[in-house]
Structures are given as structure tokens and as C-alpha cells.
Design a protein around this motif. Sequence first.
Motif, PDB file in Angstrom:
ATOM      1  N   PHE A   1     -50.044 -76.361 -71.048  1.00  0.00           N
ATOM      2  CA  PHE A   1     -49.712 -74.925 -71.085  1.00  0.00           C
ATOM      3  C   PHE A   1     -48.954 -74.573 -72.369  1.00  0.00           C
ATOM      4  CE2 PHE A   1     -46.604 -71.552 -70.201  1.00  0.00           C
ATOM      5  CZ  PHE A   1     -47.467 -70.521 -69.852  1.00  0.00           C
ATOM      6  N   VAL A   2     -47.977 -75.431 -72.734  1.00  0.00           N
ATOM      7  CA  VAL A   2     -47.185 -75.160 -73.942  1.00  0.00           C
ATOM      8  C   VAL A   2     -48.053 -75.259 -75.191  1.00  0.00           C
ATOM      9  CG1 VAL A   2     -45.260 -75.974 -75.365  1.00  0.00           C
ATOM     10  CG2 VAL A   2     -45.017 -75.885 -72.883  1.00  0.00           C
ATOM     11  N   VAL A   3     -48.934 -76.268 -75.248  1.00  0.00           N
ATOM     12  CA  VAL A   3     -49.803 -76.436 -76.422  1.00  0.00           C
ATOM     13  C   VAL A   3     -50.703 -75.227 -76.605  1.00  0.00           C
ATOM     14  CG1 VAL A   3     -51.731 -77.771 -77.347  1.00  0.00           C
ATOM     15  CG2 VAL A   3     -49.743 -78.940 -76.397  1.00  0.00           C
ATOM     16  N   LYS A   4     -51.235 -74.701 -75.495  1.00  0.00           N
ATOM     17  CA  LYS A   4     -52.167 -73.571 -75.587  1.00  0.00           C
ATOM     18  C   LYS A   4     -51.469 -72.241 -75.858  1.00  0.00           C
ATOM     19  CE  LYS A   4     -55.588 -75.675 -72.486  1.00  0.00           C
ATOM     20  NZ  LYS A   4     -56.253 -75.591 -71.150  1.00  0.00           N
ATOM     21  N   THR A   5     -50.241 -72.112 -75.404  1.00  0.00           N
ATOM     22  CA  THR A   5     -49.591 -70.782 -75.476  1.00  0.00           C
ATOM     23  C   THR A   5     -48.277 -70.805 -76.248  1.00  0.00           C
ATOM     24  OG1 THR A   5     -48.410 -71.160 -73.379  1.00  0.00           O
ATOM     25  CG2 THR A   5     -50.604 -70.150 -73.248  1.00  0.00           C
ATOM     26  N   TRP A   6     -48.038 -71.820 -77.098  1.00  0.00           N
ATOM     27  CA  TRP A   6     -46.733 -71.924 -77.756  1.00  0.00           C
ATOM     28  C   TRP A   6     -46.444 -70.697 -78.611  1.00  0.00           C
ATOM     29  CZ3 TRP A   6     -46.265 -71.638 -82.978  1.00  0.00           C
ATOM     30  CH2 TRP A   6     -47.421 -71.856 -83.744  1.00  0.00           C
ATOM     31  N   TYR A   7     -47.478 -70.176 -79.284  1.00  0.00           N
ATOM     32  CA  TYR A   7     -47.247 -69.010 -80.152  1.00  0.00           C
ATOM     33  C   TYR A   7     -46.895 -67.771 -79.330  1.00  0.00           C
ATOM     34  CZ  TYR A   7     -52.180 -68.378 -78.866  1.00  0.00           C
ATOM     35  OH  TYR A   7     -53.345 -68.247 -78.174  1.00  0.00           O
ATOM     36  N   ILE A   8     -47.472 -67.688 -78.117  1.00  0.00           N
ATOM     37  CA  ILE A   8     -47.127 -66.562 -77.243  1.00  0.00           C
ATOM     38  C   ILE A   8     -45.690 -66.702 -76.753  1.00  0.00           C
ATOM     39  CG2 ILE A   8     -47.675 -65.382 -75.082  1.00  0.00           C
ATOM     40  CD1 ILE A   8     -50.557 -66.250 -75.434  1.00  0.00           C
ATOM     41  N   ILE A   9     -45.308 -67.939 -76.401  1.00  0.00           N
ATOM     42  CA  ILE A   9     -43.935 -68.181 -75.932  1.00  0.00           C
ATOM     43  C   ILE A   9     -42.935 -67.837 -77.025  1.00  0.00           C
ATOM     44  CG2 ILE A   9     -42.308 -69.957 -75.165  1.00  0.00           C
ATOM     45  CD1 ILE A   9     -44.710 -71.409 -73.891  1.00  0.00           C
ATOM     46  N   VAL A  10     -43.207 -68.287 -78.246  1.00  0.00           N
ATOM     47  CA  VAL A  10     -42.297 -68.005 -79.362  1.00  0.00           C
ATOM     48  C   VAL A  10     -42.221 -66.499 -79.620  1.00  0.00           C
ATOM     49  CG1 VAL A  10     -41.930 -68.309 -81.841  1.00  0.00           C
ATOM     50  CG2 VAL A  10     -42.616 -70.259 -80.435  1.00  0.00           C
ATOM     51  N   ALA A  11     -43.382 -65.816 -79.580  1.00  0.00           N
ATOM     52  CA  ALA A  11     -43.404 -64.375 -79.827  1.00  0.00           C
ATOM     53  C   ALA A  11     -42.639 -63.616 -78.749  1.00  0.00           C
ATOM     54  CB  ALA A  11     -44.846 -63.880 -79.896  1.00  0.00           C
ATOM     55  N   VAL A  12     -42.830 -64.017 -77.490  1.00  0.00           N
ATOM     56  CA  VAL A  12     -42.130 -63.339 -76.390  1.00  0.00           C
ATOM     57  C   VAL A  12     -40.622 -63.547 -76.497  1.00  0.00           C
ATOM     58  CG1 VAL A  12     -41.763 -63.369 -73.895  1.00  0.00           C
ATOM     59  CG2 VAL A  12     -44.084 -63.371 -74.807  1.00  0.00           C
ATOM     60  N   LEU A  13     -40.206 -64.787 -76.816  1.00  0.00           N
ATOM     61  CA  LEU A  13     -38.775 -65.047 -76.972  1.00  0.00           C
ATOM     62  C   LEU A  13     -38.189 -64.246 -78.124  1.00  0.00           C
ATOM     63  CD1 LEU A  13     -38.535 -68.923 -76.429  1.00  0.00           C
ATOM     64  CD2 LEU A  13     -37.584 -67.130 -74.972  1.00  0.00           C
ATOM     65  N   GLY A  14     -38.899 -64.232 -79.262  1.00  0.00           N
ATOM     66  CA  GLY A  14     -38.413 -63.482 -80.422  1.00  0.00           C
ATOM     67  C   GLY A  14     -38.318 -61.991 -80.136  1.00  0.00           C
ATOM     68  N   LEU A  15     -39.361 -61.432 -79.514  1.00  0.00           N
ATOM     69  CA  LEU A  15     -39.351 -60.000 -79.194  1.00  0.00           C
ATOM     70  C   LEU A  15     -38.284 -59.675 -78.153  1.00  0.00           C
ATOM     71  CD1 LEU A  15     -43.192 -59.230 -79.097  1.00  0.00           C
ATOM     72  CD2 LEU A  15     -41.522 -58.412 -80.780  1.00  0.00           C
ATOM     73  N   SER A  16     -38.086 -60.587 -77.214  1.00  0.00           N
ATOM     74  CA  SER A  16     -37.062 -60.353 -76.181  1.00  0.00           C
ATOM     75  C   SER A  16     -35.665 -60.310 -76.801  1.00  0.00           C
ATOM     76  CB  SER A  16     -37.125 -61.450 -75.114  1.00  0.00           C
ATOM     77  OG  SER A  16     -38.379 -61.456 -74.475  1.00  0.00           O
ATOM     78  N   ILE A  17     -35.394 -61.265 -77.706  1.00  0.00           N
ATOM     79  CA  ILE A  17     -34.085 -61.284 -78.369  1.00  0.00           C
ATOM     80  C   ILE A  17     -33.904 -60.038 -79.225  1.00  0.00           C
ATOM     81  CG2 ILE A  17     -32.680 -62.506 -80.069  1.00  0.00           C
ATOM     82  CD1 ILE A  17     -33.980 -65.111 -79.057  1.00  0.00           C
ATOM     83  N   TRP A  18     -34.951 -59.683 -79.995  1.00  0.00           N
ATOM     84  CA  TRP A  18     -34.887 -58.483 -80.841  1.00  0.00           C
ATOM     85  C   TRP A  18     -34.712 -57.224 -79.999  1.00  0.00           C
ATOM     86  CZ3 TRP A  18     -38.246 -54.237 -81.109  1.00  0.00           C
ATOM     87  CH2 TRP A  18     -38.018 -53.363 -82.174  1.00  0.00           C
ATOM     88  N   GLY A  19     -35.488 -57.132 -78.894  1.00  0.00           N
ATOM     89  CA  GLY A  19     -35.392 -55.948 -78.030  1.00  0.00           C
ATOM     90  C   GLY A  19     -34.032 -55.833 -77.372  1.00  0.00           C
ATOM     91  N   PHE A  20     -33.472 -56.989 -76.949  1.00  0.00           N
ATOM     92  CA  PHE A  20     -32.156 -56.941 -76.319  1.00  0.00           C
ATOM     93  C   PHE A  20     -31.085 -56.503 -77.312  1.00  0.00           C
ATOM     94  CE2 PHE A  20     -28.097 -58.983 -75.329  1.00  0.00           C
ATOM     95  CZ  PHE A  20     -27.862 -58.482 -74.059  1.00  0.00           C
ATOM     96  N   LYS A  21     -31.141 -57.052 -78.545  1.00  0.00           N
ATOM     97  CA  LYS A  21     -30.152 -56.670 -79.561  1.00  0.00           C
ATOM     98  C   LYS A  21     -30.262 -55.194 -79.899  1.00  0.00           C
ATOM     99  CE  LYS A  21     -29.345 -59.401 -83.032  1.00  0.00           C
ATOM    100  NZ  LYS A  21     -29.558 -60.280 -84.215  1.00  0.00           N
ATOM    101  N   ARG A  22     -31.486 -54.686 -79.984  1.00  0.00           N
ATOM    102  CA  ARG A  22     -31.678 -53.267 -80.280  1.00  0.00           C
ATOM    103  C   ARG A  22     -31.166 -52.386 -79.139  1.00  0.00           C
ATOM    104  NH1 ARG A  22     -34.583 -50.621 -84.066  1.00  0.00           N
ATOM    105  NH2 ARG A  22     -35.358 -48.525 -83.550  1.00  0.00           N
ATOM    106  N   ALA A  23     -31.506 -52.794 -77.901  1.00  0.00           N
ATOM    107  CA  ALA A  23     -31.048 -52.028 -76.740  1.00  0.00           C
ATOM    108  C   ALA A  23     -29.525 -52.084 -76.622  1.00  0.00           C
ATOM    109  CB  ALA A  23     -31.702 -52.563 -75.460  1.00  0.00           C
ATOM    110  N   TYR A  24     -28.951 -53.262 -76.918  1.00  0.00           N
ATOM    111  CA  TYR A  24     -27.494 -53.413 -76.850  1.00  0.00           C
ATOM    112  C   TYR A  24     -26.795 -52.508 -77.861  1.00  0.00           C
ATOM    113  CZ  TYR A  24     -22.930 -55.725 -76.760  1.00  0.00           C
ATOM    114  OH  TYR A  24     -21.579 -55.981 -76.653  1.00  0.00           O
ATOM    115  N   ALA A  25     -27.406 -52.379 -79.050  1.00  0.00           N
ATOM    116  CA  ALA A  25     -26.799 -51.546 -80.084  1.00  0.00           C
ATOM    117  C   ALA A  25     -26.894 -50.057 -79.758  1.00  0.00           C
ATOM    118  CB  ALA A  25     -27.466 -51.816 -81.430  1.00  0.00           C
ATOM    119  N   ASN A  26     -27.941 -49.658 -78.999  1.00  0.00           N
ATOM    120  CA  ASN A  26     -28.191 -48.234 -78.767  1.00  0.00           C
ATOM    121  C   ASN A  26     -27.817 -47.746 -77.361  1.00  0.00           C
ATOM    122  OD1 ASN A  26     -29.321 -47.925 -81.369  1.00  0.00           O
ATOM    123  ND2 ASN A  26     -31.299 -48.668 -80.647  1.00  0.00           N
ATOM    124  N   SER A  27     -27.515 -48.665 -76.471  1.00  0.00           N
ATOM    125  CA  SER A  27     -27.254 -48.272 -75.082  1.00  0.00           C
ATOM    126  C   SER A  27     -25.814 -48.598 -74.699  1.00  0.00           C
ATOM    127  CB  SER A  27     -28.230 -48.989 -74.139  1.00  0.00           C
ATOM    128  OG  SER A  27     -27.891 -48.745 -72.793  1.00  0.00           O
TER     129      SER A  27
END
Length: 415
Positions: free
Chosen positions: A230-256
Motif C-alpha cells: 500500500f505504501v509503495v503504491k500510494t507513497w506520493y499520495i500519503i506525502v501530498a496529503v500530509l503536506g496539504l494537511s499541515i499547510w491547511g492547518f497552519k493557514r486555518a490556525y493563522a486565520n481562525s
Amino acid sequence: MATAGTAPKEQKPRPARGASENVFAYEGKDRNGRVVRGELRAQSEAVANAQLRRQNIKVTRLRKQRTGGGGRITDRDVTQFTRQMATMLKAGVPLLQGFDIVGRGNSKPAVTKLLHELRMEVETGSSLTGAFAKHPKYFSDLYVNLVGAGERGGVLDVLLERLASYQEKSLSTKAKVKKALTYPVSILVVSAIVLGVIMVFVIPAFKQVFSSFGANLPTPTLVVMAMSDFVVKTWYIIVAVLGLSIWGFKRAYANSLPLRVGVDKTMLKLPVFGPLLHKASIARWTRTLATMFSAGVPLVEALDSVGGAVGNHVYLNATRAIQTSVSTGRSLTQAVDDVHLFPNMVIQMISIGEESGSLDSMLSKVADIYDEEVDNAVENLSSLMEPFIMVFLGLIIGSIIISMYLPIFKLGEAV
């Protein structure tokens, strides 16, 4: 202004409001033939040459200095500048000359540019308080209020020294808390990277070996291999989701604001880190109020800056409630007791300070006590976290290793 020889003191004409000035480094000879070097500010190279000619300096070299860029200005830079300016003023150095000396001695062009802008504001008639107030990104309300109190009372050097001491202790407390929080987070990040490498590179190699066995594999091994696939097939999706989640949380934290309040409340309720954050917040709260009150700032006005200086919305809201209560005539002791956030020892120390007329001294002692408790808590936390982290990593990595070696053990038994 010359730094060698005996050149006459530079006479700077007052620039037109809104005019842009540059910093020029020059080298030349004075009327006695001695080599002089230094820096001056002028709108252009021609104006700089004219200023030097009026000082009877024959220019042999004139070069425009870079003052832009040069990295981000940090709280530590501001603290260092404050300490240096306090030292300069105590030594009797004029304010504008102090800006020049500190600016030339700083290795960051961004700090030099900021000091140049502050100097120009003061030179064109603004108060030092007004100059600092125009840069809220670097100088907080507390900073501006204390500098204003120093200017009004004619004790600017004393207030800057006190402000520098406050900032140094505040930065020290923040660094201790950051150290306590960074250690486990960094370990978890490294562990995640190691597990990712194992899943992507190591386990597939075992899978190729096991495929030649021609026998049923144990269930733990099959589970780990399925996870690896599962990790081999979807590692790029996992990395993208983690990166977007961290970015989205930081943005929401700054604005909310509600999110920031919720996060601050949650952090204070954490089983291990919560007490540490409480102690650090109380240390900063009491030290800030002590610094403001000792500078002669009225209590109600001082509380305006105290809440924001703590950096936690729970304490900010509590401080606003305390300020409202004090402004209606209640004592600080009663107001602090009403918010149900401060320990009984803090309340008793505040009460003694109010009754004896030494509130700033008592608040400073409370801050010192809690600073020491933060030190001890950070040391204890590091000692406690190490075995837990080792056990956690051992269980996860050990389970994976055992799962991958189970088929080899069974094969050895069969042979």
C-alpha cells in the motif's frame, strides 16, 4: 562620520520628508593629509560627495552600501539591539550616534536597514516611541509602551536596560518550552522517515525472497507485506496529503481565532506538556506585568500588553477579564482569583505585594520561581520521554522485524 583621523564632525542636512536615502562608505584624506574612512547617508552619490567636500575631505573612494534583504529579523535581533542601545545611552552616547554604531556593527543587512529607518524617523522630528510604533512587526505594544514611559520620565537608558533583561528572560523561557516540545516531535518525524524507508525498500526485498519459498507465510508477515504494498503504491499520495494537511492547518490556525483558542486550550490540558505550558505562561505573565508596573505604567493600562505577551489565548482572555474587574475598582488579587487560572501561591504573593506596596517585586519573585520550575520540568520531561520513545520505537520496528523473520524461522524448523 569619520572613523579614523581627525576629520570634522559630519553635518547632515535634514532630508526632505519622503526622500529616500542611501548609505555610502567612503575613504579619503582630510585637510592634514590623514586618511579617513567612514559612512554617511545621502540621497545620491553627488550629494554624498558634496557633504564630504564641505567637511574638507578629498574623496578617493565612495561606494554605495547594500541595506536591503539580509534575512529575517528575529526577536533575538531586537533583544540584542535593545541591550546595545541601553549600553550606548548609559555610556552617554547620543541617540542618533548610537543608532549608527549599532547599525554598523550588525551583520544582518535587514537589521541595518531597520535601524536606518528608525534613525531617519527620529532625525526628522519623530519621538523614539513614535518611530518604534511604525514597525509593529518587530516592536510590540509592550515594547512601545515601555519606551514611551522611559522617554516621558527621562530614564530611557534605564527602561531599555530593563526591557532588554525582560526580553532575554522571555526568550529563554520560550526556548525551554520549544526544546521540550521539539524533542519528541523530531523523534517521531525521524521514526516516520525510517519506517517509510523500511516499507518502501526493505520489505519488498524480503518479499522477493519469500516468493521463492512456495509455502504459506505467517499472518503477521502477510499484514506487514500488505502495508508495504500500500505504501509503495500510494507513497506520493500519503506525502501530498500530509503536506496539504499541515499547510491547511497552519493557514486555518493563522486565520481562525476559534481554532487558535481551541488549540491553546487543548495544549494546556495535555497530560505531560500541559503543566509545563501553564508554568511557562505564568512566568511570562508575572514578569511582563512586573516590568510594566515597575516602569510606572498604570495597572489597567499595563494589563493591555500583558495578555498578548503570554502567547496563549486562554491567558489573554483571562487577562481581559482581570483588566475589566480592576477597572471597576476591585483589587488585582480579587480579579486574579476570580479567573480560576492561577495557583494559590501566585494569588497570595500578589496579595502580599499589594498590601506592602511592592507588587512589582513580588511579581518578579513569582516569575523567577516559575522560571526555575520550567527548568526542572524540561529536564524531567526529557528524562521521562526518552524511555517512552525508545519503547515505542522498539515495539514498532521490532514487530516489523519479527514479522519479516518469522518465515525464515519456520523454514529453519522445517529443514
